[in-house]
Design a protein around this motif. Sequence first.
Motif, PDB file in Angstrom:
ATOM      1  N   PHE A 106       0.926  -1.217  -0.122  1.00  0.00           N
ATOM      2  CA  PHE A 106      -0.292  -0.139  -0.088  1.00  0.00           C
ATOM      3  C   PHE A 106       1.282   1.006   0.166  1.00  0.00           C
ATOM      4  CE2 PHE A 106      -4.249  -2.043   2.016  1.00  0.00           C
ATOM      5  CZ  PHE A 106      -3.514  -2.634   0.650  1.00  0.00           C
ATOM      6  N   TYR A 112     -10.108  -0.505  -5.171  1.00  0.00           N
ATOM      7  CA  TYR A 112     -10.295  -1.677  -4.720  1.00  0.00           C
ATOM      8  C   TYR A 112      -9.692  -2.505  -4.164  1.00  0.00           C
ATOM      9  CZ  TYR A 112     -14.828   0.359  -6.895  1.00  0.00           C
ATOM     10  OH  TYR A 112     -16.285   0.769  -7.551  1.00  0.00           O
ATOM     11  N   ASP A 113     -10.250  -3.036  -3.515  1.00  0.00           N
ATOM     12  CA  ASP A 113      -9.642  -5.319  -3.052  1.00  0.00           C
ATOM     13  C   ASP A 113      -9.036  -6.405  -4.568  1.00  0.00           C
ATOM     14  OD1 ASP A 113      -8.995  -6.010   0.087  1.00  0.00           O
ATOM     15  OD2 ASP A 113      -8.509  -7.051  -2.076  1.00  0.00           O
ATOM     16  N   ILE A 114      -8.128  -6.380  -4.669  1.00  0.00           N
ATOM     17  CA  ILE A 114      -7.709  -7.202  -6.282  1.00  0.00           C
ATOM     18  C   ILE A 114      -7.797  -7.885  -6.107  1.00  0.00           C
ATOM     19  CG2 ILE A 114      -5.304  -8.048  -4.692  1.00  0.00           C
ATOM     20  CD1 ILE A 114      -3.859  -7.113  -7.653  1.00  0.00           C
ATOM     21  N   HIS A 152     -11.807  -2.258   5.404  1.00  0.00           N
ATOM     22  CA  HIS A 152     -12.060  -2.980   4.182  1.00  0.00           C
ATOM     23  C   HIS A 152     -13.943  -2.500   4.544  1.00  0.00           C
ATOM     24  CE1 HIS A 152      -9.270  -6.384   3.500  1.00  0.00           C
ATOM     25  NE2 HIS A 152      -8.879  -6.474   4.579  1.00  0.00           N
ATOM     26  N   GLU A 167      -2.681  -8.565   6.602  1.00  0.00           N
ATOM     27  CA  GLU A 167      -1.198  -9.227   5.788  1.00  0.00           C
ATOM     28  C   GLU A 167      -0.553  -8.361   5.516  1.00  0.00           C
ATOM     29  OE1 GLU A 167      -3.647 -11.086   2.505  1.00  0.00           O
ATOM     30  OE2 GLU A 167      -3.806 -12.866   3.970  1.00  0.00           O
ATOM     31  N   VAL A 168      -1.282  -6.718   5.010  1.00  0.00           N
ATOM     32  CA  VAL A 168      -0.598  -5.851   4.360  1.00  0.00           C
ATOM     33  C   VAL A 168      -0.352  -4.595   5.592  1.00  0.00           C
ATOM     34  CG1 VAL A 168      -0.113  -4.265   2.779  1.00  0.00           C
ATOM     35  CG2 VAL A 168      -1.545  -5.551   2.131  1.00  0.00           C
ATOM     36  N   GLY A 177      -5.564 -11.449  11.741  1.00  0.00           N
ATOM     37  CA  GLY A 177      -5.233 -11.679  10.166  1.00  0.00           C
ATOM     38  C   GLY A 177      -4.686 -10.696   9.098  1.00  0.00           C
ATOM     39  N   ASN A 204      -8.523  -5.327   9.750  1.00  0.00           N
ATOM     40  CA  ASN A 204      -7.321  -6.725  10.916  1.00  0.00           C
ATOM     41  C   ASN A 204      -6.279  -5.863  11.224  1.00  0.00           C
ATOM     42  OD1 ASN A 204      -9.381  -8.031   9.883  1.00  0.00           O
ATOM     43  ND2 ASN A 204      -8.155  -8.360   7.478  1.00  0.00           N
ATOM     44  N   HIS A 222      -5.010   0.064   7.037  1.00  0.00           N
ATOM     45  CA  HIS A 222      -6.137  -0.244   5.813  1.00  0.00           C
ATOM     46  C   HIS A 222      -8.048  -0.820   6.661  1.00  0.00           C
ATOM     47  CE1 HIS A 222      -4.378  -3.794   5.650  1.00  0.00           C
ATOM     48  NE2 HIS A 222      -5.779  -4.587   5.065  1.00  0.00           N
TER      49      HIS A 222
HETATM   50  P1  AMP Z   1      -5.767  -8.045   5.623  1.00  0.00           P
HETATM   51  O1  AMP Z   1      -5.506  -9.248   5.075  1.00  0.00           O
HETATM   52  O2  AMP Z   1      -6.691  -7.233   6.198  1.00  0.00           O
HETATM   53  O3  AMP Z   1      -4.399  -6.927   5.225  1.00  0.00           O
HETATM   54  O4  AMP Z   1      -6.039  -6.513   3.926  1.00  0.00           O
HETATM   55  C1  AMP Z   1      -5.229  -7.337   2.589  1.00  0.00           C
HETATM   56  C2  AMP Z   1      -6.344  -6.621   1.327  1.00  0.00           C
HETATM   57  O5  AMP Z   1      -5.210  -6.448   0.218  1.00  0.00           O
HETATM   58  C3  AMP Z   1      -6.332  -7.997   1.206  1.00  0.00           C
HETATM   59  O6  AMP Z   1      -8.056  -8.157   0.882  1.00  0.00           O
HETATM   60  C4  AMP Z   1      -5.603  -7.901  -0.513  1.00  0.00           C
HETATM   61  O7  AMP Z   1      -6.442  -9.053  -1.025  1.00  0.00           O
HETATM   62  C5  AMP Z   1      -5.392  -6.886  -0.487  1.00  0.00           C
HETATM   63  N1  AMP Z   1      -4.173  -6.407  -1.383  1.00  0.00           N
HETATM   64  C6  AMP Z   1      -2.918  -6.487  -2.087  1.00  0.00           C
HETATM   65  N2  AMP Z   1      -2.722  -6.686  -2.484  1.00  0.00           N
HETATM   66  C7  AMP Z   1      -3.349  -5.554  -3.819  1.00  0.00           C
HETATM   67  C8  AMP Z   1      -3.299  -4.207  -4.672  1.00  0.00           C
HETATM   68  N3  AMP Z   1      -2.258  -4.617  -5.436  1.00  0.00           N
HETATM   69  N4  AMP Z   1      -4.225  -4.006  -4.628  1.00  0.00           N
HETATM   70  C9  AMP Z   1      -5.785  -3.859  -4.116  1.00  0.00           C
HETATM   71  N5  AMP Z   1      -6.283  -4.412  -2.773  1.00  0.00           N
HETATM   72  C10 AMP Z   1      -4.419  -5.855  -2.684  1.00  0.00           C
END
Ligand code: AMP
Length: 121
Positions: A9, A32-34, A109, A102-103, A100, A94, A107
Amino acid sequence: MKYDNNNIFAKILRSEIPCKKIYEDDFVLSFYDINPQKKIHALVIPKGKYVDLDDFSEKASPDEMVGLLKGISFVAKKLGISVDTGKGYRALANISEHGGQEVPHLHFHLFGGEKVGKMVE
Ligand code: AMP
């Protein structure tokens, strides 16, 4: 946790990789989420470097906090999923390992456009 300038991000904020942008102002970027989990699945992120909601709550300025909350509501309206423009939605952040996340850039959702279902597995 220290903020990682190379998280995906952070790269989107620096326009190093593309996103499907929904909205942007001084405080937030929304796209938008990928990998959408519902009919509408948007993300709203603060422009500041915050790892997660705890980090944000501790360090963000009042303007940044208001900006993030207003950004979430504005995006929901724009997408037609707010109470005013649609049938409601779920905003979810998250946080760290058990949450959970990941990034490692805060953020929210935004899920909507259909019934979102059970709150947790
Ligand atoms: P989290 O598990 O809450 O960290 O969610 C990370 C979100 O980022 C996931 O729903 C992924 O699908 C989304 N994501 C990862 N890379 C990208 C991207 N390049 N563009 C848009 N969404 C992304």
